[in-house]
Design a protein around this motif. Structure first.
Motif: not given
Ligand code: FAD
Ligand code: NAI
Length: 475
Positions: A206-213
């Motif tokens: 349920g987390a709102e996930v953002t990955i910065l690459e």
């Protein structure tokens, strides 16, 4: 008085404990030293893999996948599951039980194989008459000596410069596996293996996930076609991955973390999250080993310098696993551990780096062995490619999991398989057939002519092999 052994292994992760067992099987008197402590201060052999890596991450991936199935996919099967809740504490406790079972299993294996286990930090004292003297600093101090030393001290998570892990807000893989409640917003830096696996766990919950690459391409080491297909699936799941970013200042407050970054278009942005996982690779670990005492050579990354046989610059000193060159994978560490024990016994231990499989345990899973299409092009190798989508596989349809494909690359002249790349259900299991095939230098025609059980996902591998010759039967 120093205790004399034939072989001393420093580090009890997959490289070290497997080397110790194999050396004992070969008739040596073996000691294995490992310093990892469980929460009670007792021994917890198994290294990163068992304690904060492969095993606990797969336990959480499994729990979170069950949760996602119950929430999103049961209905397709006619099952009503309302009010599905995740008890995070229970999920973490289950994961801890799985870890403990593995720690205990290794202690049992040491006993069974008569490996003497020492709990504490091992360090070089000096080159001694009978080989090398190693000090063990644990509950009690011990001195051990052996002619043959195998170093398997593994690796540690790399921190961003100026942003140390506090394991409350800025998490390494360790903290990422111990989060007590589902964060509303989770940030990750690095969309490599840990970023995708851990991002998937917390997104499913349920987390709102953002990955910065940082890199402009997604999973650059993976076959482009496979990476593209995987990215499509992750986008659909709501896993937000921003490529080509430059991470700036990171500020930790009382409630969360703020990350300043520049996106691929050059816009200055910031991301505010409750927790931040930093997964930007790992660094070889020789902390506290006192390598200076014996003049053990390290390279500029801090890895122990070894030759193709895992021999260091010192006679009788070997190093395996994450602390040396090559992929940081548990099975690579194990293979090197076995090979070194066999070389010490005068046998011809061998590790074939061309057939070390990779698996990313997301959903869909991503697995590969051998060269990618872009590598073959760069190497100027003439090849044929065959792909087969799981959409056309009966078992995948029955499972309700038809994302992805199997792709096979074979030499244009000899038909020898040069690489197999899978994105889809059970890719982690399917890849073994490809590894075996490549070890035996099979051609794509060999796989195409082998009878595969029906209905099974492995039929997609057979069909990909048929596709190399442009004669799929079911697509
Ligand atoms: P380690 O497992 O790191 O073990 C080293 C051991 O040595 C540790 O117990 C450490 O405490 C001990 N030690 C260090 N210095 C000393 C000393 N001086 N004295 C005594 N003891 C010492 N790989 C896979 O193949 N599949 C996966 O699914 C996978 N998942 C992963 C998930 C995560 C989150 C992470 C972080 C890693 C994962 N890996 C996976 C990588 C895998 O964990 C490593 O490649 C593997 O553990 C390396 O084994 P090793 O024996 O070289 O070192
Ligand atoms: P990784 O090397 O897989 O990925 C790191 C990512 O971070 C890369 O994409 C890199 O471009 C990016 N990056 C690096 N510096 C950055 C920066 N400053 N800003 C933004 N992005 C940056 O490393 P990861 O995920 O930390 O995992 C470490 C290793 O552990 C893996 O390489 C693998 O060897 C092992 N592992 C294996 C698993 C498996 O086999 N399933 C699972 C998890 C880990």
């Amino acid at each position: 008085m120093s205790k004399q052994f034939d072989v001393i292994v420093i580090g009890g992760g997959p490289g070290g404990y497997i080397a110790a067992i194999r050396a004992a099987q070969l008739g040596f008197n073996v000691a294995c030293i490992d310093e990892w402590k469980n929460e009670k201060g007792g021994p917890a052999p198994g290294g990163t893999c068992t304690n904060v890596g492969c095993i606990p991450s797969k336990a959480l991936l499994q729990s979170s996948e069950h949760f996602e199935h119950a929430n999103k996919h049961f209905a397709e099967h006619g099952i009503t599951a309302s009010d599905v809740k995740m008890d995070v504490a229970k999920m973490i406790a289950r994961k801890d039980t799985v870890v403990k079972q593995n720690n205990d299993g290794i202690l049992y294996l040491f006993k069974k194989n008569k490996v003497s286990f020492f709990h504490g930090r091992g360090s070089f004292v000096k080159a001694a008459e009978g080989g090398y003297e190693i000090k063990v600093a644990g509950a009690a101090e011990e001195s051990l000596t052996a002619k043959q030393i195998i170093i398997a001290t593994g690796s540690n998570a790399r921190a961003l410069p100026g942003t140390p892990f506090d394991e409350e807000f800025v998490l390494s893989n360790d903290g990422a596996l111990r989060v007590g409640a589902v964060p509303k917003k989770l940030g990750l830096i690095g969309s490599g293996v840990i970023g995708l696996e851990m991002g998937s766990v917390w997104r499913r919950l349920g987390a709102e996930v953002t990955i910065l690459e940082g890199l402009p391409t997604f999973l650059g080491a993976v076959d482009e076609q496979i990476a593209k297909e995987a990215k499509k699936a992750f986008d659909k799941q709501g896993l937000k991955i921003e490529l080509g970013v430059k991470v700036g200042e990171i500020k930790t407050g009382k409630k969360g973390v703020s990350i300043a970054y520049t996106n691929a278009k050059g816009e200055a942005l910031s991301l505010d999250v409750d927790k931040l996982i930093v997964s930007i690779g790992r660094v070889p670990n020789t902390i506290g080993l006192n390598v200076e005492a014996v003049g053990l050579a390290l390279d500029e990354r801090g890895a122990i310098v070894v030759d193709a046989d895992c021999k260091t610059n010192l006679p009788g000193v070997w190093a395996v696993g994450d602390v040396v060159r090559g992929p940081m994978l548990a099975h690579k560490a194990e293979e090197e551990g076995v090979a070194v024990a066999e070389r010490i016994a005068g046998q011809h231990g061998h590790v074939n780096f061309n057939t070390v499989p990779w698996v990313i345990y997301t959903s869909p899973e991503i697995a590969w062995v051998g060269r990618t299409e872009q590598q073959l092009k760069a190497d100027g190798v003439k090849y044929k490619a065959g792909t087969f989508p799981f959409l056309a596989n009966g078992r995948a349809r029955a499972l309700g999991d038809t994302t992805g494909m199997v792709k096979m690359l074979a030499d244009a002249e000899t038909d020898e398989i040069l690489g197999v790349h899978i994105v889809g259900p059970q890719a982690s299991e399917l890849i073994s057939e490809a590894v075996v095939a490549m070890e035996f230098k099979a051609s794509s025609e060999d796989i195409a002519r082998i009878c595969h059980a029906h209905p099974s996902l492995s039929e997609a591998t057979k069909e990909a092999a048929l596709a190399v010759d442009k004669r799929t039967l079911n697509f």
